[in-house]
Design an enzyme around this catalytic site. Structure first.
Site, PDB file in Angstrom:
ATOM      1  N   LYS A 118      18.238  -0.080   8.838  1.00  0.00           N
ATOM      2  CA  LYS A 118      18.344  -0.521   7.447  1.00  0.00           C
ATOM      3  C   LYS A 118      19.718  -1.127   7.158  1.00  0.00           C
ATOM      4  O   LYS A 118      19.862  -2.001   6.298  1.00  0.00           O
ATOM      5  CB  LYS A 118      18.071   0.659   6.503  1.00  0.00           C
ATOM      6  CG  LYS A 118      16.600   0.983   6.332  1.00  0.00           C
ATOM      7  CD  LYS A 118      15.883  -0.102   5.530  1.00  0.00           C
ATOM      8  CE  LYS A 118      14.502   0.283   5.113  1.00  0.00           C
ATOM      9  NZ  LYS A 118      13.856  -0.706   4.242  1.00  0.00           N
ATOM     10  N   ASP A 141       2.021  -8.604   9.448  1.00  0.00           N
ATOM     11  CA  ASP A 141       2.843  -7.567  10.065  1.00  0.00           C
ATOM     12  C   ASP A 141       4.241  -8.127  10.280  1.00  0.00           C
ATOM     13  O   ASP A 141       4.385  -9.261  10.767  1.00  0.00           O
ATOM     14  CB  ASP A 141       2.231  -7.136  11.406  1.00  0.00           C
ATOM     15  CG  ASP A 141       2.778  -5.809  11.900  1.00  0.00           C
ATOM     16  OD1 ASP A 141       4.016  -5.646  11.894  1.00  0.00           O
ATOM     17  OD2 ASP A 141       1.982  -4.940  12.278  1.00  0.00           O
ATOM     18  N   LEU A 142       5.252  -7.359   9.926  1.00  0.00           N
ATOM     19  CA  LEU A 142       6.633  -7.825  10.103  1.00  0.00           C
ATOM     20  C   LEU A 142       7.000  -8.000  11.570  1.00  0.00           C
ATOM     21  O   LEU A 142       8.009  -8.625  11.891  1.00  0.00           O
ATOM     22  CB  LEU A 142       7.611  -6.854   9.444  1.00  0.00           C
ATOM     23  CG  LEU A 142       7.555  -6.750   7.917  1.00  0.00           C
ATOM     24  CD1 LEU A 142       8.694  -5.889   7.402  1.00  0.00           C
ATOM     25  CD2 LEU A 142       7.612  -8.128   7.271  1.00  0.00           C
ATOM     26  N   THR A 196      18.641   1.559   1.500  1.00  0.00           N
ATOM     27  CA  THR A 196      18.500   3.005   1.365  1.00  0.00           C
ATOM     28  C   THR A 196      19.850   3.701   1.338  1.00  0.00           C
ATOM     29  O   THR A 196      20.820   3.234   1.957  1.00  0.00           O
ATOM     30  CB  THR A 196      17.668   3.573   2.537  1.00  0.00           C
ATOM     31  OG1 THR A 196      17.726   5.000   2.515  1.00  0.00           O
ATOM     32  CG2 THR A 196      18.205   3.097   3.876  1.00  0.00           C
ATOM     33  N   GLU A 256      20.535   6.205   2.933  1.00  0.00           N
ATOM     34  CA  GLU A 256      20.801   6.731   4.274  1.00  0.00           C
ATOM     35  C   GLU A 256      21.869   5.918   5.005  1.00  0.00           C
ATOM     36  O   GLU A 256      22.478   6.406   5.958  1.00  0.00           O
ATOM     37  CB  GLU A 256      19.517   6.757   5.097  1.00  0.00           C
ATOM     38  CG  GLU A 256      18.510   7.821   4.661  1.00  0.00           C
ATOM     39  CD  GLU A 256      18.889   9.234   5.060  1.00  0.00           C
ATOM     40  OE1 GLU A 256      19.660   9.395   6.027  1.00  0.00           O
ATOM     41  OE2 GLU A 256      18.421  10.174   4.397  1.00  0.00           O
ATOM     42  N   ARG A 280       3.923   9.901  -3.071  1.00  0.00           N
ATOM     43  CA  ARG A 280       4.762  10.046  -1.886  1.00  0.00           C
ATOM     44  C   ARG A 280       3.911  10.458  -0.689  1.00  0.00           C
ATOM     45  O   ARG A 280       2.945  11.214  -0.813  1.00  0.00           O
ATOM     46  CB  ARG A 280       5.805  11.119  -2.161  1.00  0.00           C
ATOM     47  CG  ARG A 280       6.942  11.201  -1.138  1.00  0.00           C
ATOM     48  CD  ARG A 280       7.647   9.897  -0.978  1.00  0.00           C
ATOM     49  NE  ARG A 280       9.086  10.030  -0.782  1.00  0.00           N
ATOM     50  CZ  ARG A 280       9.832   9.136  -0.159  1.00  0.00           C
ATOM     51  NH1 ARG A 280       9.270   8.056   0.371  1.00  0.00           N
ATOM     52  NH2 ARG A 280      11.133   9.293  -0.069  1.00  0.00           N
ATOM     53  N   HIS A 338      13.617   8.632  -3.913  1.00  0.00           N
ATOM     54  CA  HIS A 338      12.772   8.518  -5.104  1.00  0.00           C
ATOM     55  C   HIS A 338      11.364   8.993  -4.759  1.00  0.00           C
ATOM     56  O   HIS A 338      10.792   8.592  -3.763  1.00  0.00           O
ATOM     57  CB  HIS A 338      12.769   7.098  -5.667  1.00  0.00           C
ATOM     58  CG  HIS A 338      12.665   6.026  -4.643  1.00  0.00           C
ATOM     59  ND1 HIS A 338      13.684   5.691  -3.777  1.00  0.00           N
ATOM     60  CD2 HIS A 338      11.643   5.185  -4.347  1.00  0.00           C
ATOM     61  CE1 HIS A 338      13.307   4.707  -3.001  1.00  0.00           C
ATOM     62  NE2 HIS A 338      12.063   4.386  -3.315  1.00  0.00           N
ATOM     63  N   THR A 391       0.817  -1.224   0.000  1.00  0.00           N
ATOM     64  CA  THR A 391       0.000   0.000   0.000  1.00  0.00           C
ATOM     65  C   THR A 391       0.847   1.269   0.000  1.00  0.00           C
ATOM     66  O   THR A 391       0.302   2.373  -0.058  1.00  0.00           O
ATOM     67  CB  THR A 391      -0.952   0.021   1.207  1.00  0.00           C
ATOM     68  OG1 THR A 391      -0.179  -0.062   2.410  1.00  0.00           O
ATOM     69  CG2 THR A 391      -1.943  -1.130   1.152  1.00  0.00           C
ATOM     70  N   GLY A 392       2.166   1.129   0.069  1.00  0.00           N
ATOM     71  CA  GLY A 392       3.042   2.300   0.044  1.00  0.00           C
ATOM     72  C   GLY A 392       3.317   2.780  -1.371  1.00  0.00           C
ATOM     73  O   GLY A 392       2.858   2.196  -2.352  1.00  0.00           O
ATOM     74  N   TYR A 417      10.663   0.709  17.806  1.00  0.00           N
ATOM     75  CA  TYR A 417       9.709   0.229  16.793  1.00  0.00           C
ATOM     76  C   TYR A 417      10.370   0.183  15.419  1.00  0.00           C
ATOM     77  O   TYR A 417      10.236  -0.801  14.682  1.00  0.00           O
ATOM     78  CB  TYR A 417       8.490   1.147  16.755  1.00  0.00           C
ATOM     79  CG  TYR A 417       7.519   0.807  15.652  1.00  0.00           C
ATOM     80  CD1 TYR A 417       6.614  -0.244  15.796  1.00  0.00           C
ATOM     81  CD2 TYR A 417       7.521   1.518  14.453  1.00  0.00           C
ATOM     82  CE1 TYR A 417       5.732  -0.567  14.774  1.00  0.00           C
ATOM     83  CE2 TYR A 417       6.647   1.209  13.432  1.00  0.00           C
ATOM     84  CZ  TYR A 417       5.752   0.158  13.596  1.00  0.00           C
ATOM     85  OH  TYR A 417       4.888  -0.154  12.584  1.00  0.00           O
ATOM     86  N   LEU A 445       9.309  -4.407   1.016  1.00  0.00           N
ATOM     87  CA  LEU A 445       9.260  -2.948   0.960  1.00  0.00           C
ATOM     88  C   LEU A 445       8.657  -2.340   2.223  1.00  0.00           C
ATOM     89  O   LEU A 445       8.653  -1.120   2.374  1.00  0.00           O
ATOM     90  CB  LEU A 445       8.442  -2.498  -0.263  1.00  0.00           C
ATOM     91  CG  LEU A 445       8.796  -3.130  -1.614  1.00  0.00           C
ATOM     92  CD1 LEU A 445       7.991  -2.473  -2.722  1.00  0.00           C
ATOM     93  CD2 LEU A 445      10.289  -3.033  -1.895  1.00  0.00           C
ATOM     94  N   TYR A 476      16.746   5.017  11.813  1.00  0.00           N
ATOM     95  CA  TYR A 476      16.243   4.455  10.554  1.00  0.00           C
ATOM     96  C   TYR A 476      17.393   3.879   9.732  1.00  0.00           C
ATOM     97  O   TYR A 476      17.350   2.718   9.296  1.00  0.00           O
ATOM     98  CB  TYR A 476      15.526   5.532   9.741  1.00  0.00           C
ATOM     99  CG  TYR A 476      15.258   5.122   8.312  1.00  0.00           C
ATOM    100  CD1 TYR A 476      14.285   4.169   8.009  1.00  0.00           C
ATOM    101  CD2 TYR A 476      15.991   5.664   7.259  1.00  0.00           C
ATOM    102  CE1 TYR A 476      14.054   3.773   6.703  1.00  0.00           C
ATOM    103  CE2 TYR A 476      15.761   5.278   5.949  1.00  0.00           C
ATOM    104  CZ  TYR A 476      14.793   4.330   5.672  1.00  0.00           C
ATOM    105  OH  TYR A 476      14.575   3.936   4.375  1.00  0.00           O
TER     106      TYR A 476
END
Length: 365
Positions: free
Chosen positions: A162, A65-66, A134, A136, A193, A188, A12-13, A102, A87, A158
């Site tokens: 990752k 849910d992950l 990512t 980042e 977005r 991206h 859904t993202g 979280y 994703l 974050y």
């Protein structure tokens, strides 16, 4: 010919919706995993979800849910897909400072949970795995252009979460011979977005300001520089990476860089006016310098952009620029849309939404 089956976590993202479209176009059977929510969160895939020719035939949605390995394991075991695209994530850098536990649980252990399931099923089915990494993770690496060999110095919960996913994906590939690939994607964007990301926030609020629906845009670090591409193109690269004979990690980037300030200036130009800047640092503000489109609800010298400390990150990455030479050579990667086209797509949709709201307000009077 037997159809390939894919699972997309985070369908859904922004990226999930574009990837689902692509895989359906390529005649895949697509299973999407979404989190249970009290609010409807399928807006990005409603055009697919509401298509009776697709839903229940080639597109299936599952609650999972992950954070819940049992739900993920049940879905993967029942479907036994050819490919899994992970994703799903808590993907907002600023929020990761507020919710580090979280963020780490979802982004780091979520990836590990899927990899363990794939490993345990490897004798029954060879499942390919794509991990959404990512830019980042590079942080303030001293490499000007970050490629697959650049040092990794994450500067946020974050990015750190990752980085765990990046390394555990490589580890399971090397340790167990699984097909696991990392896509190290630089920023991206697209009309899809999320509003809490700076690019969408800028196009959305400035579009509304130009229609008289908002008065100001509050922003954080104007000088942060990013390498911005189009999400739809980057999702195509995810699929291409998964079609290689052997799994590899790839940096996907446009190799062009713009500051947040420049991004704002280009958005204003697209809407039909020029922004000027006064003062420095936290006292800096943007004002309407010139108006090209006389129908805009703006006045010359009107102050509309303000720097707000609240939107600064505790530890920010000032400069991110990618080098995608490997992807260009091995999977024929070349970005088709430049920053102006990306902004045009985003502004066009936000202007339509703003105009519709103006019409509703006028109609209700």
């Amino acid at each position: 010919m037997k159809k390939k089956i894919a699972i997309i976590t985070g369908i859904t993202g922004q990226d999930g919706s574009y990837l689902a479209e692509l895989l359906l176009e390529k005649n895949y059977i697509v299973h999407g995993i979404r989190r249970r929510s009290s609010s409807i969160n399928t807006s990005r895939i409603d055009h697919l979800h509401n298509n009776k020719k697709i839903l229940g035939k080639r597109l299936f949605l599952h609650y999972g849910d992950l954070l819940d390995s049992l739900s993920i394991e049940k879905i993967i075991k029942n479907i036994l897909p050819d490919e899994i695209y992970n994703l799903a994530a808590q993907s907002h850098v600023k929020i990761s400072f507020d919710m580090p536990e979280y963020t780490s649980n979802v982004n780091s252990l979520g990836t590990l949970r899927i990899l363990e399931i794939i490993k345990n099923l490897s004798k029954k089915k060879k499942i390919k795995f794509y991990q959404a990494s990512t830019s980042e993770i590079f942080g303030d690496s001293k490499f000007k252009r970050k490629d697959e060999n650049a040092p990794l110095f994450p500067k946020s919960p974050y990015a750190t979460s990752k980085l765990f996913s990046y390394w555990i994906t490589k580890n399971y590939r090397d340790s167990y011979g699984l097909y696991c690939a990392n896509g190290i994607l630089f920023n991206h964007e697209s009309p899809r977005r999320g509003l809490n990301f700076v690019t969408k926030k800028v196009t959305y609020i400035l579009s509304r300001i130009s229609r008289g629906l908002e008065k100001k845009l509050e922003i954080g670090n104007l000088n942060a520089k990013r390498d911005w591409g189009h999400a739809k193109e980057y999702c195509e690269m995810m699929w291409k990476m998964m079609q290689l004979k052997n799994p590899e990690d790839f940096v996907i980037a446009t190799e062009k860089q713009y500051s947040v300030r420049k991004f704002i200036e280009l958005v204003c130009q697209e809407i039909g006016f020029k922004i000027g800047w006064k003062n420095k640092n936290i006292r800096e503000f943007g004002y309407v310098d010139k108006i090209y489109n006389k129908s805009l609800k703006l006045k010359k010298d009107q102050k509309i952009i303000f720097v707000n400390k609240r939107f600064f990150r505790p530890n920010d990455v000032e400069d991110l620029l990618g080098s995608s030479k490997k992807a260009r050579k091995k999977i024929n990667w070349k970005p088709k849309q430049n920053i102006k086209k990306i902004i045009s797509d985003m502004v066009k949709e936000d202007i339509i939404d703003a105009d519709y709201e103006v019409l509703k307000k006028n109609y209700s009077k």
